[in-house]
Design a protein around this motif. Structure first.
Motif, PDB file in Angstrom:
ATOM      1  N   ARG A  94       0.828  -1.214   0.000  1.00  0.00           N
ATOM      2  CA  ARG A  94       0.000   0.000   0.000  1.00  0.00           C
ATOM      3  C   ARG A  94       0.860   1.261   0.000  1.00  0.00           C
ATOM      4  NH1 ARG A  94      -2.989  -4.013   1.104  1.00  0.00           N
ATOM      5  NH2 ARG A  94      -5.250  -3.970   1.022  1.00  0.00           N
ATOM      6  N   VAL A  95       1.961   1.261   0.748  1.00  0.00           N
ATOM      7  CA  VAL A  95       2.854   2.415   0.722  1.00  0.00           C
ATOM      8  C   VAL A  95       3.455   2.576  -0.671  1.00  0.00           C
ATOM      9  CG1 VAL A  95       4.965   3.446   1.658  1.00  0.00           C
ATOM     10  CG2 VAL A  95       3.345   2.314   3.203  1.00  0.00           C
ATOM     11  N   THR A 133      -0.413   7.143  -7.754  1.00  0.00           N
ATOM     12  CA  THR A 133      -1.672   6.748  -8.392  1.00  0.00           C
ATOM     13  C   THR A 133      -2.781   6.424  -7.406  1.00  0.00           C
ATOM     14  OG1 THR A 133      -0.991   4.421  -8.488  1.00  0.00           O
ATOM     15  CG2 THR A 133      -0.451   5.821 -10.403  1.00  0.00           C
ATOM     16  N   ALA A 134      -2.446   6.309  -6.118  1.00  0.00           N
ATOM     17  CA  ALA A 134      -3.450   5.901  -5.142  1.00  0.00           C
ATOM     18  C   ALA A 134      -3.216   6.611  -3.809  1.00  0.00           C
ATOM     19  CB  ALA A 134      -3.404   4.381  -4.963  1.00  0.00           C
ATOM     20  N   PRO A 135      -3.612   7.874  -3.706  1.00  0.00           N
ATOM     21  CA  PRO A 135      -3.342   8.644  -2.485  1.00  0.00           C
ATOM     22  C   PRO A 135      -3.985   8.065  -1.230  1.00  0.00           C
ATOM     23  CG  PRO A 135      -4.738   9.894  -4.003  1.00  0.00           C
ATOM     24  CD  PRO A 135      -4.305   8.663  -4.729  1.00  0.00           C
TER      25      PRO A 135
END
Length: 140
Positions: free
Chosen positions: A90-91, A98-100
Motif C-alpha cells: 500500500r505504501v 496513483t493511489a493517495p
C-alpha cells in the motif's frame, strides 16, 4: 464491518487463463467504459472483485516463509501475504502517485498489527517505495 476495506483481491496464479475462465463461468465480468479499470473482474451482484497481478507473489519481493496458507478443504488452499507485505504494498501504491488513499490504509493496518516485524517491514516499505518511505511515515 472492518476498519479497512479493499477494492479487490489481488491474485497471483500461473493459471491466469483458467482462473479468468472460471470467474466468467460464475458471473464475473470485466468493467468497461470510460473511467473504468479493465484489469480486474467484478461480480455485479456481489460487489466483489479480483485482479490477477502477476505470476509471482509481489513480483518475487515477498519472503515466502511469511505467506500464510489457508486450507480450503477439497477446494485446495489460498495463500495470504503477511501484513507487513500488505502494508508495504500500500505504501508503494501511494508512493507511485496513483493511489493517495493507500497511505491511510497502510497506517490503519499498521495500527492494527501490534506484533509486526519492524525490520522486515521497513525493508519492504523501502523496496516498494524506491527508498522514499519507511515506518516513520506510518506514524501520524
Amino acid at each position: 464491518m472492518g476498519r479497512i476495506s479493499t477494492g479487490d483481491f489481488d491474485i497471483v496464479t500461473p493459471w491466469q487463463a483458467e482462473f479468468e475462465e472460471e470467474l466468467q463461468r460464475i458471473g464475473f465480468v470485466r468493467p468497461a467504459g470510460k473511467g473504468r479499470a479493465t484489469r480486474g473482474w467484478v461480480h455485479p451482484d456481489l460487489a466483489l472483485g479480483f485482479e490477477i497481478v502477476s505470476g509471482s507473489l509481489l513480483d518475487g519481493a515477498a519472503d515466502h516463509h511469511r505467506v500464510r496458507l489457508i486450507n480450503l478443504d477439497t477446494d485446495g488452499s489460498a495463500a495470504i501475504i503477511s501484513l507487513e507485505d500488505m502494508i508495504a504494498d500500500r505504501v508503494g501504491q501511494y508512493a507511485s502517485g496513483t493511489a493517495p488513499e493507500m497511505l491511510d490504509q497502510a497506517r490503519r493496518l499498521y495500527e492494527l498489527h501490534k506484533d509486526a516485524d519492524l525490520d522486515y517491514m521497513e525493508k519492504r516499505i523501502r523496496h516498494e517505495s524506491a527508498g522514499d518511505y519507511g515506518i516513520d511515515d506510518l506514524q501520524e
